[in-house]
Design an enzyme around this catalytic site. Structure first.
Site, mmCIF file in Angstrom:
data_model
loop_
_atom_site.group_PDB
_atom_site.id
_atom_site.type_symbol
_atom_site.label_atom_id
_atom_site.label_comp_id
_atom_site.label_asym_id
_atom_site.label_seq_id
_atom_site.Cartn_x
_atom_site.Cartn_y
_atom_site.Cartn_z
ATOM 1 N N ARG A 152 -13.242 -24.366 48.861
ATOM 2 C CA ARG A 152 -11.844 -24.030 49.103
ATOM 3 C C ARG A 152 -11.639 -22.523 49.150
ATOM 4 N NH1 ARG A 152 -8.082 -27.701 45.269
ATOM 5 N NH2 ARG A 152 -6.913 -25.750 45.288
ATOM 6 N N ARG A 168 -3.517 -18.893 40.052
ATOM 7 C CA ARG A 168 -3.179 -20.324 39.958
ATOM 8 C C ARG A 168 -2.997 -20.750 38.504
ATOM 9 N NH1 ARG A 168 -8.084 -22.416 43.142
ATOM 10 N NH2 ARG A 168 -7.352 -24.518 42.720
ATOM 11 N N LYS A 207 -8.035 -33.371 37.801
ATOM 12 C CA LYS A 207 -6.963 -34.289 38.238
ATOM 13 C C LYS A 207 -7.404 -35.093 39.457
ATOM 14 C CE LYS A 207 -3.871 -31.065 39.035
ATOM 15 N NZ LYS A 207 -4.633 -29.858 38.711
ATOM 16 N N ARG A 252 5.419 -29.290 40.140
ATOM 17 C CA ARG A 252 4.815 -28.083 39.576
ATOM 18 C C ARG A 252 5.873 -27.113 39.060
ATOM 19 N NH1 ARG A 252 -0.336 -28.275 42.665
ATOM 20 N NH2 ARG A 252 -1.669 -26.531 42.120
ATOM 21 N N ARG A 267 -17.432 -25.045 42.378
ATOM 22 C CA ARG A 267 -17.229 -26.356 43.001
ATOM 23 C C ARG A 267 -17.236 -26.305 44.533
ATOM 24 N NH1 ARG A 267 -11.022 -28.129 41.359
ATOM 25 N NH2 ARG A 267 -9.986 -26.623 42.695
HETATM 26 P P1 AMP Z 1 -4.074 -27.804 44.376
HETATM 27 O O1 AMP Z 1 -4.991 -28.442 45.352
HETATM 28 O O2 AMP Z 1 -3.198 -28.813 43.653
HETATM 29 O O3 AMP Z 1 -4.772 -26.883 43.420
HETATM 30 O O4 AMP Z 1 -3.054 -26.906 45.229
HETATM 31 C C1 AMP Z 1 -3.527 -25.821 46.015
HETATM 32 C C2 AMP Z 1 -2.370 -24.904 46.360
HETATM 33 O O5 AMP Z 1 -1.391 -25.615 47.124
HETATM 34 C C3 AMP Z 1 -1.585 -24.355 45.166
HETATM 35 O O6 AMP Z 1 -2.209 -23.212 44.588
HETATM 36 C C4 AMP Z 1 -0.247 -24.032 45.819
HETATM 37 O O7 AMP Z 1 -0.307 -22.856 46.592
HETATM 38 C C5 AMP Z 1 -0.076 -25.200 46.779
HETATM 39 N N1 AMP Z 1 0.613 -26.350 46.139
HETATM 40 C C6 AMP Z 1 0.097 -27.588 45.904
HETATM 41 N N2 AMP Z 1 1.000 -28.374 45.321
HETATM 42 C C7 AMP Z 1 2.120 -27.625 45.172
HETATM 43 C C8 AMP Z 1 3.410 -27.878 44.610
HETATM 44 N N3 AMP Z 1 3.711 -29.060 44.068
HETATM 45 N N4 AMP Z 1 4.308 -26.854 44.629
HETATM 46 C C9 AMP Z 1 4.017 -25.666 45.177
HETATM 47 N N5 AMP Z 1 2.826 -25.342 45.701
HETATM 48 C C10 AMP Z 1 1.883 -26.332 45.704
#
Ligand code: AMP
Length: 214
Positions: free
Chosen positions: A161, A172, A13, A88, A127
């Site tokens: 990360r 996740r 994404k 989400r 990554r």
């Molecule tokens: P990402 O970078 O999109 O994989 O997000 C990393 C982490 O941030 C996720 O595993 C959640 O803990 C938190 N997070 C990101 N976006 C959201 C969202 N829209 N709702 C809830 N938690 C989020």
């Protein structure tokens, strides 16, 4: 043009959003990136989010919704935005709708990047990114052209990360299937849901996206 990108962690994404940002002049809004910036800054929101993120769980809806609403109000979003990692959950999708209605805005496209879970674990485990400019790399699939040097900015520091480990990735993926996939029917009913094959090469995925966006 405003769009939503769906896909499990590792689907690409962020990579695709960055490309669309360059070609279509619309801004990538990654809630994950925003939260990581809050964690790094040591803000109250960041302190609350840190532990939740490290275990791969979702941060409470109210925190996310307030954060994205004020971000959309900023000047650089006026020509459009790409929501990457938001919504989400169903309450987030519903709040997004009412928030956009209040702002006089709409969603034009909702695109799911479809991938296999097993391949995602492998992708995520390898990554890393440039600590200076954020360019993304992979131990196996996308190494820097010169070992240890960023292709884009020449930086020599790289980061991984904290939640890109097997345990957090499994949580996740689980959160994605349990809480995010059920939103698809919400957007299907609105006639907005489209998909691309995220197992294809990065350029081929971009081509599929461009074909959908016109
Ligand atoms: P990402 O970078 O999109 O994989 O997000 C990393 C982490 O941030 C996720 O595993 C959640 O803990 C938190 N997070 C990101 N976006 C959201 C969202 N829209 N709702 C809830 N938690 C989020």
């Amino acid at each position: 043009m405003n769009l939503i990108l769906f896909g499990p962690p590792g689907a690409g994404k962020g990579t695709q959003a960055k490309r669309l940002q360059e070609t279509h002049g619309i801004v990538q809004l990654s809630t994950g990136d925003m939260l990581r910036a809050e964690v790094d800054s040591g803000s109250e929101l960041g302190l609350r989010a840190k532990e939740i993120m490290e275990t791969g769980q979702l941060v409470p809806d109210d925190m996310i919704i307030a954060m994205i609403s004020s971000r959309i109000d900023q000047e650089d979003c006026k020509d459009g935005f790409i929501l990457d990692g938001f919504p989400r959950t169903k309450p987030q999708a519903e709040s997004l709708d009412s928030m956009l209605t209040e702002k006089g805005l709409d969603i034009d496209h909702v695109i799911e990047i479809k991938v296999d879970d097993d391949a995602m674990i492998k992708r995520i485990a390898g990554r890393f990114s440039c600590a200076v400019c954020g360019a993304g790399y992979h131990d196996e699939f996308q190494k820097p052209e010169k070992d240890g040097i960023c292709n884009q900015c020449g930086g020599t520091e790289f980061t991984r990360r904290a939640d890109d480990n097997a345990e957090a990735v499994t949580a996740r993926l689980q959160a994605y299937h349990d809480q995010t996939s059920p939103i698809f029917s919400y957007y299907k009913e609105k006639g907005l849901m489209e998909k691309v094959d995220g197992m294809a090469k990065i350029d081929a995925v971009t081509e599929q996206m461009n074909a959908l966006l016109g």
